[in-house]
Scaffold this active site. Structure first.
Site, short mmCIF file in Angstrom:
data_model
loop_
_atom_site.label_atom_id
_atom_site.label_comp_id
_atom_site.label_asym_id
_atom_site.label_seq_id
_atom_site.Cartn_x
_atom_site.Cartn_y
_atom_site.Cartn_z
N HIS A 1 -4.15 0.46 0.31
CA HIS A 1 -3.71 -0.60 -0.68
C HIS A 1 -3.06 -1.57 0.10
O HIS A 1 -1.78 -1.53 0.25
CB HIS A 1 -2.79 0.11 -1.71
CG HIS A 1 -2.17 -0.39 -3.17
ND1 HIS A 1 -2.91 -0.65 -3.93
CD2 HIS A 1 -1.16 -1.28 -2.96
CE1 HIS A 1 -2.32 -1.63 -4.67
NE2 HIS A 1 -1.08 -1.93 -3.98
N ASP B 1 2.12 -5.25 -0.41
CA ASP B 1 2.62 -6.48 -1.19
C ASP B 1 3.17 -7.45 -0.10
O ASP B 1 3.06 -7.04 1.36
CB ASP B 1 3.63 -6.01 -2.20
CG ASP B 1 4.84 -5.53 -1.67
OD1 ASP B 1 5.90 -6.36 -1.48
OD2 ASP B 1 4.92 -4.61 -1.26
N GLU C 1 -0.87 3.47 -0.01
CA GLU C 1 -0.33 2.16 0.24
C GLU C 1 -0.20 2.28 1.88
O GLU C 1 0.27 3.61 2.52
CB GLU C 1 0.82 1.67 -0.37
CG GLU C 1 1.20 0.43 -0.12
CD GLU C 1 2.23 -0.19 -1.21
OE1 GLU C 1 2.39 -1.39 -1.13
OE2 GLU C 1 2.60 0.55 -2.05
N ASP D 1 -9.00 8.16 -0.71
CA ASP D 1 -8.82 6.98 -0.01
C ASP D 1 -9.49 5.78 -0.83
O ASP D 1 -10.74 5.42 -0.70
CB ASP D 1 -9.78 7.22 1.37
CG ASP D 1 -9.66 6.16 2.25
OD1 ASP D 1 -8.98 5.16 1.86
OD2 ASP D 1 -10.38 6.17 3.18
#
Length: 544
Positions: A474, A148, A527, A518
């Site tokens: 991620h 993020d 992540e 994966d």
């Protein structure tokens, strides 16, 4: 399926070298780059263990010391290729270090250094102080924390700490160059690792209020969709001050003072001033000021149940930086540390939970590192030294219980299991510096082998390093740009919790080591984050 699992990156010439087979082979051989057999041997049957679910056979090829590319062959089954040589980890180290550059927030990435991973300036607007009627604040800069775009004070401080403690313990890290913009200082140019860390330190300074306290995080109210950083135009918020963040910043600024003083005295002086300012706020606010997300906000919370370990780290780091006994006495006063000191017979059971923790939630181990660096004989110094060595001995015992020689147990396969492993490898690295033992080095090597491909998933958990390195983290920028991930990112790794929908497609009885997919959707398995990369830098610096 019959497979040969091996470290897909490589080995130092004098390191213990092992591959793991999941089938009974008549024998194995090591093949060089010319297809010639250079070693033949018999694999030793270990048996089945609960963390991998594999019936394992161990092929020891430690005799191979000549530089070159090799692979293991058993019957018609071949392993991935790997390198043996003194520079086996050079590319890996550079890749892992440069990841921090790619995660920079603020004024964009230079095409000269970022290439196809270039992006425009992002998150440059001032941040609203949540719940307060005060002017917006400039907190531009630093590193995106993970997949993020949030920036978090405690997480950032811990990542910086791993890197700076690596510099303190292993100064050769200062020689590593990884193609980032150069930064001038009083003595010329900062080494690359210090130039990159300064990006985060400067941001963390912006997170400190005038009274010395530190905002816990700056994020948008909710996580952005999978878009490029510059396309995330939502309002930024500075969320509440916490004693957790304030203590961690006091600690890491004190640590940074001990490093940057050799290059820029004024900058080092500023760091110490900021550290003391944060510490003064802590002294005036004895009760813990913990953190909880604002109602409705879903960005990273980084909650902790207490701030004792944070205050301990701050006191220990300032003691190491200033030499003032006051901070040593403050470290002794932090509960439950004085209780741990008094436990006596329960010592071995207690140490693994207190003085050997190097993660964002429990930072007492970082304080222990400052005390080790101080190298001043005292009861607390001897205590933390013993704690680290006892924990390393426990990890060695763990490594004998599975065919991969891995120092983890099944309960360690949690969200970010590779971070759990890397924290353990940090313990082994420091313990081996304090009390060198072949067992410490071999257990550390086996852990690194696991991370780089010698695991029952047959995958290297570092992008771009190894024939079968994972490819789909991620991570918003690479997904949005439709690019392969840049090299050097560490995956969170197998996690029996299976907290995301894609992960829940795995059978519930999957062996811990195999709880991995994966896939970009697997935020609980795949992540990335700055503080999963930083301990690998520490471990690799130790191997250098």
């Amino acid at each position: 399926m019959n497979k040969i699992f091996v470290n897909q990156v490589g080995f130092m010439p004098n390191a213990e070298k092992k591959a793991v087979l999941n089938f009974d082979a008549a024998g194995f051989q090591v093949i060089d780059a010319n297809g010639e057999s250079v070693l033949k041997g018999e694999a030793t049957h270990f048996g089945t263990d609960e963390i991998s679910g594999e019936d394992t056979y161990i092929a020891d090829f430690s005799q191979i010391k000549n530089q070159g590319m090799y692979k293991i062959l058993a019957g018609d089954v071949s392993s991935a290729s790997f390198f043996v040589g003194e520079n086996a980890f050079d590319k890996l180290m550079k890749d892992v270090c440069k990841c921090f550059y790619y995660l920079r927030c603020g004024h964009g990435l230079d095409k000269k250094y970022a290439g196809k991973y270039y992006h425009e300036p992002c998150h440059v607007s001032k941040a609203t102080v949540y719940g307060e009627d005060v002017p917006a604040v400039d907190v531009c800069g630093g590193w995106h924390d993970a997949g993020d775009f949030g920036r978090y004070s405690t997480a950032g401080a811990v990542a910086v700490a791993h890197l700076l403690y690596a510099v303190r313990f292993f100064p050769k890290l200062l020689e590593v160059e990884f193609d980032i913009p150069k930064v001038s200082c009083e003595k010329g140019l900062l080494p690359d690792i210090l130039a990159e860390v300064k990006v985060e330190l400067d941001f963390l300074m912006k997170m400190q209020r005038e009274d010395g306290s530190v905002w816990h995080k700056v994020t948008t109210f909710s996580h952005a969709p999978f878009i490029m950083p510059e396309d995330d135009k939502e309002e930024l918020f500075l969320f509440n001050v916490s004693s957790l963040a304030t203590a961690d910043i006091a600690a890491v600024f004190a640590l940074a003072n001990t490093v940057y003083g050799a290059y820029d005295k004024e900058y080092a002086k500023l760091l110490l001033e900021r550290s003391l300012k944060a510490y003064k706020w802590l002294e005036a606010n004895n009760d813990a000021v913990l953190f909880k997300n604002a109602e409705g906000s879903n960005t990273g919370e980084y909650p902790e149940n207490e701030d004792n370990s944070n205050r301990f780290w701050a006191a220990a780091a300032l003691f190491e930086a200033t030499g003032e006994k006051k901070y040593y006495q403050d470290a002794l006063k932090q509960k439950p540390f004085i209780e741990a000191y008094d436990k006596g017979d329960a010592f071995k059971e207690y140490t693994g939970n207190i003085f050997t923790c190097f993660g964002w939630a429990d930072v007492a181990g970082l304080g222990a590192l400052s005390l080790i660096l101080k190298d001043e004989v005292s009861e607390l110094y001897e205590f933390v030294k013993r704690a680290l060595i006892e924990e390393a001995n426990r990890l060695v015992r763990n490594s004998s219980e599975n065919g991969f020689g891995l120092c983890m147990k099944k309960e360690n396969f949690i969200w970010g299991s590779n971070m759990e492993l890397l924290k353990y490898l940090m313990v082994l690295t420091v313990a081996n510096k304090l009390e060198p033992k072949a067992e410490f080095v071999n257990t550390l090597t086996a852990g690194l082998n696991y991370l780089l491909g010698c695991n029952s998933m047959d995958v290297s958990y570092v992008t771009g390093n190894g024939e079968k390195a994972f490819k789909n983290p991620h991570l918003r920028p690479t997904f949005a740009a439709k690019l392969d991930a840049w090299p050097g990112l560490v995956s969170g790794g197998p996690n029996t919790g299976l907290q995301d929908e894609r992960a829940q497609e795995l059978p519930k009885d999957t062996a811990p080591m195999k709880c991995y997919i994966d896939h970009v959707d697997c935020y609980s398995l795949n992540e990335i984050t700055i503080y999963w990369n930083s301990p690998l830098v520490f471990v690799l610096a130790g191997l250098m």
